[in-house]
Design an enzyme around this catalytic site. Structure first.
Site, short mmCIF file in Angstrom:
data_model
loop_
_atom_site.label_atom_id
_atom_site.label_comp_id
_atom_site.label_asym_id
_atom_site.label_seq_id
_atom_site.Cartn_x
_atom_site.Cartn_y
_atom_site.Cartn_z
CB VAL A 64 -0.99 0.02 1.19
CG1 VAL A 64 -1.98 -1.14 1.09
CG2 VAL A 64 -0.27 0.04 2.52
CE1 TYR A 155 -0.41 1.67 14.30
CE2 TYR A 155 -1.27 2.42 16.42
CZ TYR A 155 -1.33 1.56 15.33
OH TYR A 155 -2.31 0.60 15.26
CB ALA A 156 -0.42 8.62 18.12
CE LYS A 159 -3.52 2.35 12.48
NZ LYS A 159 -4.27 1.55 11.49
CB ILE A 188 -6.47 -7.39 19.68
CG1 ILE A 188 -7.51 -6.27 19.57
CG2 ILE A 188 -7.01 -8.70 19.14
CD1 ILE A 188 -8.78 -6.50 20.33
#
Length: 259
Positions: A64, A155-156, A159, A188
């Site tokens: 991607v 990442y934060a 997202k 998770i």
């Protein structure tokens, strides 16, 4: 209620492992034909073989981070299955480092995959959804779309921006009968997170903060995705659904001295 995605053609990026694989399996169980994209060809082939008994599942190599790869993947998918009814953007990476020393190369890599990769997929698939005037897009965001913890600056940032991009597409594309929503997984247990949760102090912090007092399962994220992909979610648009066992509801207490 039966197989709610019968005759639907779904695409799942990052669909060969962890949460992405669980999503692929769940969509197959609901009757969808699923095309998965993965950077790792061997892993992708193994997943399609493993899940073939569940239904029709195909796979193509996909990076991607590359517009050319995204174009090739979408073209191959359309040639193989004829159309696309839904897209699940699950491909992602992370690198944990203090913000002051975060290398620019890593920053660009994480942003490019987690945010720009979704932008590329939504543009290329979106053209076809707009033409057919129907479709579902589900982006996999994160708890970092809602709040932050240390050492995840790239990442934060990616997202949280993805959550806003999800809402933007929902507003722009609603007139084409396209629903765009997101699912934010809580903590998770997957093969990639086993090592971190094996650290007792870290594991206990997470469990103490999660009202349901356990880690989530990939299948629970897949259930939410399958719902949003179904006709039961036709009037749900622009939503960011946290599947986190209540973690966000009580987040500040993780830093409280007597928590």
């Amino acid at each position: 209620m039966g197989r709610e995605l019968e005759n639907k053609m779904m695409v799942v990026t990052g669909g060969s492992r962890g949460i992405g694989r669980a999503i692929t399996e769940r969509l197959l169980e609901e009757g969808a034909t699923v095309v998965i994209g993965s950077r790792t060809e061997a892993e992708m082939k193994q997943t399609t073989e493993d899940l073939s008994a569940k239904g029709t599942v195909k796979g193509f190599v996909l990076d991607v981070a590359s517009r050319e790869s995204v174009k090739d993947f979408v073209a191959a998918t359309l040639k193989e299955v004829g159309r696309i009814d839904g897209l699940v953007n699950c491909a992602g990476v992370n690198k944990r480092l203090p913000a002051i020393e975060y290398p620019e190369q890593e920053w660009e890599r994480v942003i490019n995959i987690n945010l720009n990769g979704v932008y590329r997929m939504c543009q290329e698939v979106g053209q076809h959804l707009i033409e057919q005037k129907s479709g579902k897009i589900i982006n996999i965001t994160s708890l970092m779309s809602h709040t932050v913890t240390p050492n995840q600056s790239a990442y934060a940032s990616a997202k949280s921006a993805l959550a806003q991009y999800t809402k933007l597409l929902a507003v722009e594309w609603a007139k084409f009968n396209i629903n765009v929503n997101a699912v934010s997984p809580g903590y998770i247990l997957t093969p990639l997170t086993e090592g971190a949760f094996a650290q007792e102090e870290y594991y206990n912090k997470i469990i103490d903060q999660t009202p349901q007092r356990r880690l989530g399962r990939p299948e629970e994220i897949a259930d939410a995705v399958a719902f949003l992909a179904s006709g039961r979610a036709n009037f749900i648009n622009g939503q960011i659904l946290a599947v986190d066992g209540g973690f966000l509801a009580g987040f500040p207490s993780i830093y409280a001295p007597n928590a």
